[in-house]
Design a protein around this motif. Structure first.
Motif, mmCIF file in Angstrom:
data_model
loop_
_atom_site.group_PDB
_atom_site.id
_atom_site.type_symbol
_atom_site.label_atom_id
_atom_site.label_comp_id
_atom_site.label_asym_id
_atom_site.label_seq_id
_atom_site.Cartn_x
_atom_site.Cartn_y
_atom_site.Cartn_z
ATOM 1 N N ILE A 43 -13.262 -4.733 5.842
ATOM 2 C CA ILE A 43 -12.889 -3.508 5.131
ATOM 3 C C ILE A 43 -11.379 -3.433 4.950
ATOM 4 O O ILE A 43 -10.880 -2.877 3.974
ATOM 5 N N PHE A 44 -10.662 -4.050 5.892
ATOM 6 C CA PHE A 44 -9.194 -3.996 5.764
ATOM 7 C C PHE A 44 -8.701 -4.862 4.621
ATOM 8 O O PHE A 44 -7.625 -4.608 4.086
ATOM 9 N N ILE A 45 -9.479 -5.869 4.269
ATOM 10 C CA ILE A 45 -9.090 -6.677 3.115
ATOM 11 C C ILE A 45 -8.919 -5.775 1.910
ATOM 12 O O ILE A 45 -8.008 -5.939 1.109
ATOM 13 N N ILE A 46 -9.803 -4.790 1.818
ATOM 14 C CA ILE A 46 -9.780 -3.911 0.654
ATOM 15 C C ILE A 46 -8.800 -2.767 0.853
ATOM 16 O O ILE A 46 -8.088 -2.386 -0.068
ATOM 17 N N LEU A 47 -8.764 -2.246 2.065
ATOM 18 C CA LEU A 47 -7.962 -1.042 2.267
ATOM 19 C C LEU A 47 -6.461 -1.312 2.296
ATOM 20 O O LEU A 47 -5.678 -0.447 1.926
ATOM 21 N N LEU A 48 -6.061 -2.505 2.709
ATOM 22 C CA LEU A 48 -4.618 -2.756 2.804
ATOM 23 C C LEU A 48 -3.922 -2.675 1.448
ATOM 24 O O LEU A 48 -2.901 -1.990 1.321
ATOM 25 N N PRO A 49 -4.431 -3.346 0.413
ATOM 26 C CA PRO A 49 -3.771 -3.172 -0.888
ATOM 27 C C PRO A 49 -3.790 -1.729 -1.354
ATOM 28 O O PRO A 49 -2.854 -1.251 -1.982
ATOM 29 N N PHE A 50 -4.878 -1.024 -1.010
ATOM 30 C CA PHE A 50 -4.942 0.375 -1.405
ATOM 31 C C PHE A 50 -3.826 1.166 -0.733
ATOM 32 O O PHE A 50 -3.165 2.002 -1.353
ATOM 33 N N ALA A 51 -3.627 0.893 0.559
ATOM 34 C CA ALA A 51 -2.545 1.567 1.274
ATOM 35 C C ALA A 51 -1.210 1.261 0.609
ATOM 36 O O ALA A 51 -0.369 2.155 0.420
ATOM 37 N N ALA A 52 -1.022 -0.003 0.240
ATOM 38 C CA ALA A 52 0.236 -0.367 -0.421
ATOM 39 C C ALA A 52 0.377 0.389 -1.733
ATOM 40 O O ALA A 52 1.465 0.859 -2.083
ATOM 41 N N PHE A 53 -0.747 0.523 -2.445
ATOM 42 C CA PHE A 53 -0.702 1.274 -3.704
ATOM 43 C C PHE A 53 -0.301 2.720 -3.453
ATOM 44 O O PHE A 53 0.569 3.268 -4.131
ATOM 45 N N VAL A 54 -0.932 3.339 -2.460
ATOM 46 C CA VAL A 54 -0.652 4.752 -2.211
ATOM 47 C C VAL A 54 0.813 4.935 -1.825
ATOM 48 O O VAL A 54 1.518 5.799 -2.367
ATOM 49 N N ILE A 55 1.273 4.092 -0.905
ATOM 50 C CA ILE A 55 2.655 4.266 -0.448
ATOM 51 C C ILE A 55 3.628 4.025 -1.590
ATOM 52 O O ILE A 55 4.508 4.846 -1.879
ATOM 53 N N ASN A 56 3.451 2.908 -2.288
ATOM 54 C CA ASN A 56 4.379 2.612 -3.385
ATOM 55 C C ASN A 56 4.250 3.626 -4.508
ATOM 56 O O ASN A 56 5.242 3.984 -5.147
ATOM 57 N N GLY A 57 3.020 4.071 -4.741
ATOM 58 C CA GLY A 57 2.825 5.018 -5.831
ATOM 59 C C GLY A 57 3.449 6.363 -5.537
ATOM 60 O O GLY A 57 4.123 6.944 -6.377
#
Lengths: 105, 633, 171
Positions: free
Chosen positions: B7-21
């Protein structure tokens, strides 16, 4: 007087006075003259109380109290109203009721 | 390794998106870039670990639901879950997506340096990785559809990254509208399928013995079974995303986006989502809707040849690669279309294999193109030439990729293309002929590009082109390594249609033919373009109108424009717009005006005029008294 | 018609006429004086019905207090020679008709209603009696309204001071 003037006449006089006061309140532009109209209305109501008390319940004195309280309230109201008028006059240099419309809409 | 870690494979890029966004105005460029790179880097490590532990299990592989959360429950059986489904193709896709993503992310650190929307770029890129990963591990059609749209959105955002450039905005719009149109078919297909089966779940739906599926084959609509309809409609979405003819028109224009984006989205990952979708539905399609597979094979073969022909005439470096991508995806579609199940499932394996190898060399080609564009600030190959002197490393890496895509042994493309050709040969000679011809064309147009850019006339440049920085060359080298060795992976042991191992080996006849045609293509390209020569122009002039037609991409865009602008706009949209503007809007305007008027009138009651209030009050009192008198007397 | 009736009607006429004058006079100070007449007439009617204390209060508070207050405010806010402009004709007619309707309704109700005159001896309301009743808390006692009015008067006092005292905002 009780024997000679029917109650309805007294009440008619008071009601006429009331509506004259109302007319003054509704037509006058100057706030002080509007206040005069209000005083007339209060006075007319007072006459009503007294007349009812005197004609219908002569053995009691409750009408006195109503009238007295109304007079007291009228005095308080006049005092506050005039304080407001003076403050208003200081601020906008007018006590014309049509110019006091800052709180519309 | 604990599989729920996936699940972290998917959630990590999402976290990066949220933070950068969220912090796109606050974060310094370096922090944002490295944040995204680290997130996708950890995802990559986890993906490889998942892949290793998954494929180390004993065969046959099982479909594993490692995470499953009920998200929306419609009825007892019909519910939408969110989860992670691990099976050979999704695990393989995880590896491909995260690896290519990581390389592209690192490359972008160099390529996008100093761009104004640097943080936004990495936010969108992370969003894309998140969506693409969510798509491939989807446990059900609905989850897939959601991520499918998310992928489309991030593609749209990234194509339109240079939003002050009108062409980029138009391209983004075009990509979004065309794929959205295709996704309409996808959605209808999903609804049909779930209506009859009562579920979205892949494991249930793709089970060929599922009675609901079997009953669907019995219900016929316009002479074709409902299941075929549903599957074809679903594949329409796949065709849109994978830029199959006739829904391909968005892909060449999508090259307006930054080049690393083209590498990641429009070459290696997103455009193969359609192939993945077909592969996902494969077990049920191959048994119960073979007609749909024929459609897939036909469209794949057609696009394969069609795009390869166009690619021979284009002059924009990225557009050549875009048409090449379409052509290669055509290979994958063709292979899936001709594939059987179980022992005859060579096409399936070949398709996935080609998807895998293609991701490496096509991403490398794009990154190489990016390296060239970065140095020259130009896209047109007619303005290039002799670059091997200025960019030696890029030259070598680009050559490796060209050899790989042309199918020269021992590079990766050779092995996967060989399997595809074998599968095509087993199915139909025509398919084999098309595939072989396209292989020759592929070699020709790739080496045309290569010779025109790196050899040809030695020109002097206003600004001497320089070699790209190491941060761009290192990811390219990694991909080049992949392009060299990926072919040696015994893919049949891992990814097959029935989850059991499949014995594959190089077929000598086919290998000889394909290598020969590839070499022929390269030779022609060498003759034509190694030096400045008159031959290509002469041939083009000879072909005259035909050349023009090909150069103008068979006027497909113009046909679309004619249909949309002339027919739909003028005959349908204009009257509808008129109706909308005058009748519907008119009605709304009327209500609005009426409301406005009434409120303006009502407003007068709130005039602030004390005497008006009193007047109304007194009138009300008198009215009430009158009413009371009238009622009680 | 007896003497007292005659006096009553004359008083009524004076009251009504001065009330009308009070609401129509164009010189504002005169309006206040007409109000004084109307209030004085009321006091006279209280005298006629033997409500001496109330009549006294009426004179002291109304005539002596409120009218003086009104005259003060007139002097503070308007020019002594200023003539008020006449209200708009539409306003006069609308208000007049409304109040006329109101008066007609009340008169109709008054004439239609037959009042039964109360029996019993007239209780003379002396100041002492009123004072006792005012502070009594048993039956017929008015201590609660009395307290309420006290608080009200206090609040009005403080409020009037606060409102009138505030400095005008710096312009």
């Amino acid at each position: 007087m009780i024997d000679q003037v029917p109650l309805s006449h007294v009440l008619s006089v008071s009601s006429l006075m009331f509506f004259i006061g109302a007319y003054g309140f509704l037509t006058r532009k100057n706030l002080v003259t509007m206040l005069i109209g209000v005083e007339l209305m209060l006075n007319a109501v007072n006459i009503n109380f007294v007349a009812f008390d005197r004609y219908l319940y002569p053995s009691g004195i409750n009408g006195h109290f109503f009238a007295l309280f109304i007079i007291a309230i009228a005095a308080a109201e006049a005092a506050v109203a005039i304080a407001i008028f003076i403050n208003l006059y200081r601020n906008i240099r007018s006590i014309d009721v049509e110019e006091v419309d800052k709180m519309k809409y | 390794m604990n599989p729920t870690l996936t699940i972290f494979i998917i959630l990590l890029p999402f976290a990066a998106f949220v933070i950068n966004g969220l912090l796109s105005n606050k974060l310094p460029h370096k922090t944002a870039g490295w944040l995204a790179v680290i997130a996708i880097g950890i995802s990559t490590i986890l993906s490889w670990q998942t892949a290793v532990s998954y494929f180390l299990q004993s065969e046959p592989y099982i479909r594993q639901l490692v995470v499953n959360i009920t998200w929306l429950r419609f009825t007892e059986t019909l519910q939408v879950d969110m989860g992670i489904l691990l099976d050979p193709i999704s695990v393989m896709m995880l590896v491909v997506i995260t690896t290519v993503s990581l390389m592209v992310f690192v490359y972008s650190l160099g390529y996008m340096q100093g761009e104004k929307g640097f943080v936004r770029y990495f936010a969108f890129l992370s969003l894309f990785s998140f969506s693409m990963l969510g798509l491939v591990v989807a446990t059900n059609l609905f989850q897939m559809y959601m991520f499918w749209e998310l992928v489309g959105v991030s593609s749209y955002l990234l194509i339109g990254y240079y939003y002050n450039k009108p062409e980029a905005v138009a391209a983004a719009k075009k990509a979004f509208i065309v794929t959205r149109f295709a996704d309409f078919g996808f959605l209808v297909g999903i609804l049909i399928l779930s209506y009859y089966t009562g579920t979205f779940d892949f494991i249930t739906i793709t089970n060929p013995e599922n009675p609901a599926i079997i009953s669907m084959t019995g219900i016929s609509f316009m002479g074709i079974s409902v299941l075929t309809w549903a599957v074809v409609l679903i594949f329409m979405g796949g065709a849109g995303k994978s830029a199959m003819f006739p829904l391909h028109i968005w892909l060449p224009d999508a090259m307006e986006g930054p080049t690393p984006v083209s590498a990641l989205i429009h070459a290696a990952t997103m455009v193969v989502a359609g192939v993945f979708l077909v592969a996902r539905m494969f077990p049920v399609v191959v048994f119960h809707a073979p007609a749909a597979l024929d459609v897939v094979a036909f469209i794949g073969a057609f696009t394969l040849l069609f795009a390869a022909i166009i690619a021979c005439t284009q002059t924009d470096i990225k557009r050549i690669l875009a048409f090449s991508t379409m052509s290669q995806i055509g290979y994958m579609m063709l292979a899936l279309g001709v594939s059987g199940y179980g022992h005859e499932g060579l096409g399936f394996t070949a398709s996935m294999f080609h998807l895998f190898t293609h991701a490496f060399f096509k991403a490398l080609l794009f990154l190489g193109a990016g390296s060239i564009i970065h140095a020259l600030q130009a896209n047109d190959i007619r303005q290039m030439g002799g670059l091997r002197k200025y960019q030696p490393v890029t030259h070598i890496l680009f050559l490796i990729a060209c050899l790989a895509i042309a199918g020269i042994p021992p590079f990766a493309g050779f092995f996967s293309k060989d399997e595809i050709l074998t599968a095509a040969l087993a199915s139909h000679t025509v398919y084999f002929g098309i595939a072989t011809l396209a292989a020759a064309l592929t070699a020709f147009y790739m080496f045309r590009l290569y010779f025109l850019v790196f050899w040809n006339n030695e020109r002097t440049y206003a600004h001497t082109p320089h070699e790209s920085p190491a941060i761009m060359l290192i990811p390219m080298s990694v991909l080049a390594g992949g392009s060299v060795v990926a072919g040696f992976i015994p893919f049949g042991n891992f990814v097959t249609s029935d989850l059991k191992s499949l014995e594959t080996h190089v077929h000598l006849n086919v290998a000889v033919i394909s290598t020969a045609v590839a070499l022929a293509g390269i030779t022609i390209a060498w003759l034509f373009y190694k030096r400045k020569s008159e031959i290509p122009d002469t041939i083009a002039a000879r072909l005259g109108g035909l050349y023009q037609t090909i150069y103008r991409k068979f006027y497909i865009d113009e046909i679309y424009l004619f249909i949309t602008k002339r027919i739909i706009f003028n005959l349908v949209s204009q009257p509808l717009a008129w109706f909308d503007r005058h009748i519907i809007d008119g009605f709304m305007d009327l209500t609005a005006t009426a409301t406005n008027w009434i409120s303006a009138e009502l407003k007068e009651f709130q005039s602030g005029q004390l005497q008006k209030y009193a007047y109304i009050f007194l009138s009300g009192v008198i009215l009430i008294v009158l009413v009371v008198l009238y009622t009680y007397s | 018609m007896g003497t007292s009736a005659l006096i009553f009607y004359i008083l009524s006429a004076v009251m009504i006429l001065s009330a009308i004058a009070a609401v129509t006079a164009r010189r504002i100070l005169r309006a206040a004086v007409y109000l004084l007449f109307a209030l004085g007439g009321t006091a006279a009617i209280y005298f006629m019905v033997d409500y001496y204390f109330l009549a006294a209060v009426q004179l002291i508070v109304y005539a002596g207090g409120i009218v003086v207050l009104i005259i003060f405010s007139i002097l503070l806010t308007t020019h002594i020679n200023e003539k008020l402009e006449l209200p708009r004709w539409s306003k006069i007619s609308a208000t007049f008709s409304l109040t006329a309707v109101g008066f007609a309704i009340t008169t109709y109700v008054l004439t239609a209603q037959s009042f039964t005159t109360g029996t019993g001896t007239f209780a003379d309301a002396t100041v002492g009696l009123i004072g006792e009743r005012m502070l009594a808390y048993g039956e017929g006692g008015y201590v609660l309204p009395f307290e309420v009015i006290s608080i009200l008067l206090l609040a009005a006092l403080v409020g009037a001071i606060v409102i009138a005292k505030r400095n005008p905002p710096a312009s």
